[in-house]
Design an enzyme around this catalytic site. Structure first.
Site, PDB file in Angstrom:
ATOM      1  N   SER A   1      89.672 -28.487 -12.136  1.00  0.00           N
ATOM      2  CA  SER A   1      89.800 -29.897 -12.480  1.00  0.00           C
ATOM      3  C   SER A   1      88.720 -30.293 -13.482  1.00  0.00           C
ATOM      4  CB  SER A   1      89.628 -30.696 -11.185  1.00  0.00           C
ATOM      5  OG  SER A   1      89.290 -32.021 -11.446  1.00  0.00           O
TER       6      SER A   1
ATOM      7  N   TYR B   1      84.817 -33.544  -3.300  1.00  0.00           N
ATOM      8  CA  TYR B   1      86.017 -32.901  -3.859  1.00  0.00           C
ATOM      9  C   TYR B   1      85.657 -32.122  -5.122  1.00  0.00           C
ATOM     10  CZ  TYR B   1      90.099 -32.273  -6.759  1.00  0.00           C
ATOM     11  OH  TYR B   1      91.042 -31.714  -7.592  1.00  0.00           O
TER      12      TYR B   1
ATOM     13  N   LYS C   1      85.630 -27.839  -6.301  1.00  0.00           N
ATOM     14  CA  LYS C   1      86.193 -27.178  -7.492  1.00  0.00           C
ATOM     15  C   LYS C   1      85.101 -26.381  -8.213  1.00  0.00           C
ATOM     16  CE  LYS C   1      90.364 -28.467  -6.884  1.00  0.00           C
ATOM     17  NZ  LYS C   1      91.347 -27.467  -6.417  1.00  0.00           N
TER      18      LYS C   1
HETATM   19  P1  NAD Z   1      99.266 -32.101  -3.722  1.00  0.00           P
HETATM   20  O1  NAD Z   1      98.491 -32.683  -2.598  1.00  0.00           O
HETATM   21  O2  NAD Z   1     100.518 -32.762  -4.140  1.00  0.00           O
HETATM   22  O3  NAD Z   1      99.620 -30.573  -3.417  1.00  0.00           O
HETATM   23  C1  NAD Z   1      98.749 -29.732  -2.703  1.00  0.00           C
HETATM   24  C2  NAD Z   1      99.574 -29.028  -1.625  1.00  0.00           C
HETATM   25  O4  NAD Z   1      98.725 -28.130  -0.914  1.00  0.00           O
HETATM   26  C3  NAD Z   1     100.163 -30.006  -0.613  1.00  0.00           C
HETATM   27  O5  NAD Z   1     101.561 -29.816  -0.527  1.00  0.00           O
HETATM   28  C4  NAD Z   1      99.455 -29.671   0.693  1.00  0.00           C
HETATM   29  O6  NAD Z   1     100.307 -29.823   1.816  1.00  0.00           O
HETATM   30  C5  NAD Z   1      99.032 -28.224   0.469  1.00  0.00           C
HETATM   31  N1  NAD Z   1      97.836 -27.824   1.212  1.00  0.00           N
HETATM   32  C6  NAD Z   1      96.614 -28.420   1.179  1.00  0.00           C
HETATM   33  N2  NAD Z   1      95.770 -27.760   1.991  1.00  0.00           N
HETATM   34  C7  NAD Z   1      96.468 -26.733   2.548  1.00  0.00           C
HETATM   35  C8  NAD Z   1      96.149 -25.713   3.485  1.00  0.00           C
HETATM   36  N3  NAD Z   1      94.947 -25.618   4.042  1.00  0.00           N
HETATM   37  N4  NAD Z   1      97.108 -24.820   3.820  1.00  0.00           N
HETATM   38  C9  NAD Z   1      98.355 -24.892   3.283  1.00  0.00           C
HETATM   39  N5  NAD Z   1      98.704 -25.848   2.400  1.00  0.00           N
HETATM   40  C10 NAD Z   1      97.786 -26.761   2.043  1.00  0.00           C
HETATM   41  O7  NAD Z   1      98.252 -31.962  -4.965  1.00  0.00           O
HETATM   42  P2  NAD Z   1      98.547 -31.643  -6.489  1.00  0.00           P
HETATM   43  O8  NAD Z   1      98.341 -32.884  -7.249  1.00  0.00           O
HETATM   44  O9  NAD Z   1      99.806 -30.907  -6.635  1.00  0.00           O
HETATM   45  O10 NAD Z   1      97.312 -30.716  -6.802  1.00  0.00           O
HETATM   46  C11 NAD Z   1      97.424 -29.304  -6.808  1.00  0.00           C
HETATM   47  C12 NAD Z   1      96.071 -28.704  -7.143  1.00  0.00           C
HETATM   48  O11 NAD Z   1      95.634 -29.176  -8.407  1.00  0.00           O
HETATM   49  C13 NAD Z   1      94.959 -29.040  -6.151  1.00  0.00           C
HETATM   50  O12 NAD Z   1      94.140 -27.892  -6.010  1.00  0.00           O
HETATM   51  C14 NAD Z   1      94.201 -30.148  -6.834  1.00  0.00           C
HETATM   52  O13 NAD Z   1      92.868 -30.210  -6.426  1.00  0.00           O
HETATM   53  C15 NAD Z   1      94.332 -29.723  -8.289  1.00  0.00           C
HETATM   54  N6  NAD Z   1      94.188 -30.831  -9.247  1.00  0.00           N
HETATM   55  C16 NAD Z   1      95.005 -31.926  -9.112  1.00  0.00           C
HETATM   56  C17 NAD Z   1      94.867 -32.981  -9.994  1.00  0.00           C
HETATM   57  C18 NAD Z   1      95.716 -34.227  -9.843  1.00  0.00           C
HETATM   58  O14 NAD Z   1      95.288 -35.279 -10.305  1.00  0.00           O
HETATM   59  N7  NAD Z   1      96.885 -34.159  -9.233  1.00  0.00           N
HETATM   60  C19 NAD Z   1      93.920 -32.916 -11.023  1.00  0.00           C
HETATM   61  C20 NAD Z   1      93.129 -31.775 -11.142  1.00  0.00           C
HETATM   62  C21 NAD Z   1      93.273 -30.736 -10.236  1.00  0.00           C
HETATM   63  C1  WQD Z   2      92.515 -43.195 -14.090  1.00  0.00           C
HETATM   64  C2  WQD Z   2      91.965 -44.464 -14.708  1.00  0.00           C
HETATM   65  C3  WQD Z   2      90.700 -45.835 -13.186  1.00  0.00           C
HETATM   66  C4  WQD Z   2      94.006 -47.043 -10.611  1.00  0.00           C
HETATM   67  C5  WQD Z   2      91.125 -38.467 -10.620  1.00  0.00           C
HETATM   68  C6  WQD Z   2      90.102 -37.531 -10.046  1.00  0.00           C
HETATM   69  C7  WQD Z   2      89.995 -36.307 -10.905  1.00  0.00           C
HETATM   70  C8  WQD Z   2      91.343 -35.665 -11.117  1.00  0.00           C
HETATM   71  C9  WQD Z   2      92.339 -36.641 -11.629  1.00  0.00           C
HETATM   72  C10 WQD Z   2      91.730 -34.051  -9.356  1.00  0.00           C
HETATM   73  C11 WQD Z   2      90.530 -44.769 -14.256  1.00  0.00           C
HETATM   74  C12 WQD Z   2      91.942 -46.551 -13.674  1.00  0.00           C
HETATM   75  C13 WQD Z   2      93.280 -46.444 -11.621  1.00  0.00           C
HETATM   76  C14 WQD Z   2      94.157 -48.464 -10.612  1.00  0.00           C
HETATM   77  C15 WQD Z   2      92.871 -48.558 -12.636  1.00  0.00           C
HETATM   78  N1  WQD Z   2      91.915 -35.187  -9.889  1.00  0.00           N
HETATM   79  N2  WQD Z   2      92.714 -47.187 -12.607  1.00  0.00           N
HETATM   80  N3  WQD Z   2      93.574 -49.160 -11.629  1.00  0.00           N
HETATM   81  O1  WQD Z   2      89.773 -41.173 -11.507  1.00  0.00           O
HETATM   82  O2  WQD Z   2      90.440 -40.331 -13.825  1.00  0.00           O
HETATM   83  O3  WQD Z   2      90.698 -38.867 -11.901  1.00  0.00           O
HETATM   84  O4  WQD Z   2      92.377 -37.779 -10.758  1.00  0.00           O
HETATM   85  O5  WQD Z   2      91.068 -33.129  -9.713  1.00  0.00           O
HETATM   86  O6  WQD Z   2      89.125 -35.452 -10.253  1.00  0.00           O
HETATM   87  O7  WQD Z   2      88.864 -38.212 -10.000  1.00  0.00           O
HETATM   88  O8  WQD Z   2      92.215 -40.784 -12.124  1.00  0.00           O
HETATM   89  O9  WQD Z   2      94.328 -41.985 -11.933  1.00  0.00           O
HETATM   90  O10 WQD Z   2      92.468 -42.553 -10.319  1.00  0.00           O
HETATM   91  O11 WQD Z   2      92.256 -43.225 -12.695  1.00  0.00           O
HETATM   92  O12 WQD Z   2      92.345 -49.245 -13.502  1.00  0.00           O
HETATM   93  O13 WQD Z   2      94.769 -49.056  -9.709  1.00  0.00           O
HETATM   94  O14 WQD Z   2      92.752 -45.553 -14.233  1.00  0.00           O
HETATM   95  O15 WQD Z   2      89.606 -46.708 -13.094  1.00  0.00           O
HETATM   96  O16 WQD Z   2      89.855 -45.310 -15.349  1.00  0.00           O
HETATM   97  P1  WQD Z   2      90.674 -40.374 -12.356  1.00  0.00           P
HETATM   98  P2  WQD Z   2      92.881 -42.149 -11.690  1.00  0.00           P
END
Ligand code: NAD
Ligand code: WQD
Length: 351
Positions: free
Chosen positions: A139, A164, A168
């Site tokens: 991330s 969190y 990562k």
């Molecule tokens: P998500 O929560 O939709 O999917 C994650 C899945 O993993 C879920 O279905 C959950 O049930 C499963 N899971 C979690 N812990 C588990 C465990 N211990 N055993 C088995 N299954 C488990 O999340 P996502 O948005 O699809 O994210 C996927 C990956 O990408 C994650 O590692 C997340 O940290 C990373 N990521 C997500 C974002 C984002 O904003 N969505 C951004 C950067 C990184």
């Molecule tokens: C985006 C922008 C808020 C909601 C998060 C995690 C990051 C990564 C991606 C996993 C920000 C603004 C939001 C609202 C708003 N995930 N906002 N009103 O915080 O950039 O990133 O998700 O790895 O680690 O921190 O994403 O979608 O929450 O926010 O104004 O109701 O939208 O302040 O500027 P963020 P977000």
């Protein structure tokens, strides 16, 4: 031996991939892309933040029924059993993790236990069962609060803004040490910026069981009336319109990057056995621009107010995605309007 050779000749060779977190948001979209590019997929997901119905939806899109092991990654014996039953796995895409920044500040141990123990259990199996190709969901949060934009992969880790984010950072460090000790294993860590949008069919999209707090799902929930209004968190930042800048990347572009990453590893194109790629659009959009993009793409007015800053928000972050473009031959193909359009089609379809 002859029988074996004949069998080999007539059996199409499919590469079996284990996707952890396959029922989740990015995992489910990636499974669709993998199937469409000819991979065989099995999934491991405990449905902690997802629903088993997604596999019916994947079948509706692809025609393929994906088997999911409803297993908790923190249970080493259960994880081992998945590998025992599937000794032909050639690669792993590891999405499964808890991902709420806010929740991680309330339950840090839960986050370390789930995200780190899960990773360690999986890595133990890569060694035991000689699975040599591994993709890790990282991330942009590993960078912390960044001063120099756009962000390249050589930017050092910043102070983690949450437990969190620390999971990562630690995950990447564990992988780096493990790769150094195990030259059979080839790893890439993909650092996603802000994933958003949905599959163009509107059959799958983001549907967490936990309450959404990310910008795009909040926008679509306001538009459909699930929430009366939304707040823009801060309008006094030093940015072009005062709201925060982020790099929104379409989930199907992310899916495509995972498939390309896998092909890159399977074809042994990697130059080291631990590589990192940023996955972002390469462009920043402010919160107000994102709202405007939604309104314009869908001809829907949003009810929003300007509110105070949200604690812990980075002011501005967007990616330099040159490395992924050069090495993986990956380019994002969908812009913010397409993100907003597909997110809205999905919201209407699921409501
Ligand atoms: P998500 O929560 O939709 O999917 C994650 C899945 O993993 C879920 O279905 C959950 O049930 C499963 N899971 C979690 N812990 C588990 C465990 N211990 N055993 C088995 N299954 C488990 O999340 P996502 O948005 O699809 O994210 C996927 C990956 O990408 C994650 O590692 C997340 O940290 C990373 N990521 C997500 C974002 C984002 O904003 N969505 C951004 C950067 C990184
Ligand atoms: C985006 C922008 C808020 C909601 C998060 C995690 C990051 C990564 C991606 C996993 C920000 C603004 C939001 C609202 C708003 N995930 N906002 N009103 O915080 O950039 O990133 O998700 O790895 O680690 O921190 O994403 O979608 O929450 O926010 O104004 O109701 O939208 O302040 O500027 P963020 P977000």
């Amino acid at each position: 031996l002859n029988v074996e050779l004949i069998t080999l000749n007539i059996t199409p060779i499919m590469s079996k991939i284990l996707v952890t977190g396959g029922a989740g948001y990015i995992g489910s979209h990636t499974i669709v892309d993998l199937i469409e590019k000819g991979f065989e997929v099995i999934s491991l997901d405990n449905y902690g933040n997802s629903d088993k119905e997604v596999f019916d939806r994947i079948k509706e899109i692809t025609g393929v029924a994906v088997y999911n092991y409803c297993v908790d990654l923190t249970n080493p014996a259960a994880v081992d059993m998945v590998f025992q039953e599937n000794t032909d796995i050639v690669g792993i895409i590891h999405f499964a993790a808890l991902k709420s920044v806010e929740e991680s500040t309330r339950y840090p141990l839960l986050y370390f236990q789930n995200n780190i123990t899960g990773l360690l259990n999986l890595l133990a199996c890569t060694k035991k069962y000689s699975v040599n190709n591994f993709i890790f969901s990282s991330s942009c949060s590993v960078y912390g609060n960044i001063a120099t934009l756009p962000v390249t992969e050589t930017t050092p880790f910043g102070e983690a803004e949450s437990p969190y984010a620390r999971t990562k950072q630690m995950g990447e460090q564990i992988l780096q040490d493990f790769a150094a000790n195990n030259n059979q294993l080839n790893i890439i860590a993909l650092r996603y910026f802000n994933p958003a949008g949905a599959h163009e069919s509107a059959i799958i999209g983001e549907s967490p069981t936990n309450k959404a707090s990310n910008l795009v799902p909040v926008i679509t929930e306001v538009a459909i009336g699930k929430r009366p209004s939304m707040t823009v968190f801060g309008s006094d930042y030093d940015t072009r319109d005062g709201s925060c800048v982020r790099d929104y990347i379409h989930v199907m572009d992310l899916a495509d990057a995972h498939t390309k990453g896998l092909e890159y590893l399977l074809k042994e194109k990697n130059t080291s056995n631990f590589e990192i790629f940023n996955l972002g659009s390469g462009e920043g959009a402010t919160v107000l621009e994102a709202i405007n993009a939604f309104e314009k793409a869908n001809q829907v007015k949003l009810n929003y107010t300007i509110g105070p800053r949200r604690a812990g928000d980075v002011i501005a972050v967007y990616s330099d995605n040159t490395n992924a473009s050069r090495s993986l031959n990956w380019q994002p193909r969908r812009n913010i309007e397409q993100i907003m359009k597909t997110a809205w089609e999905w919201e209407k379809a699921r409501s």
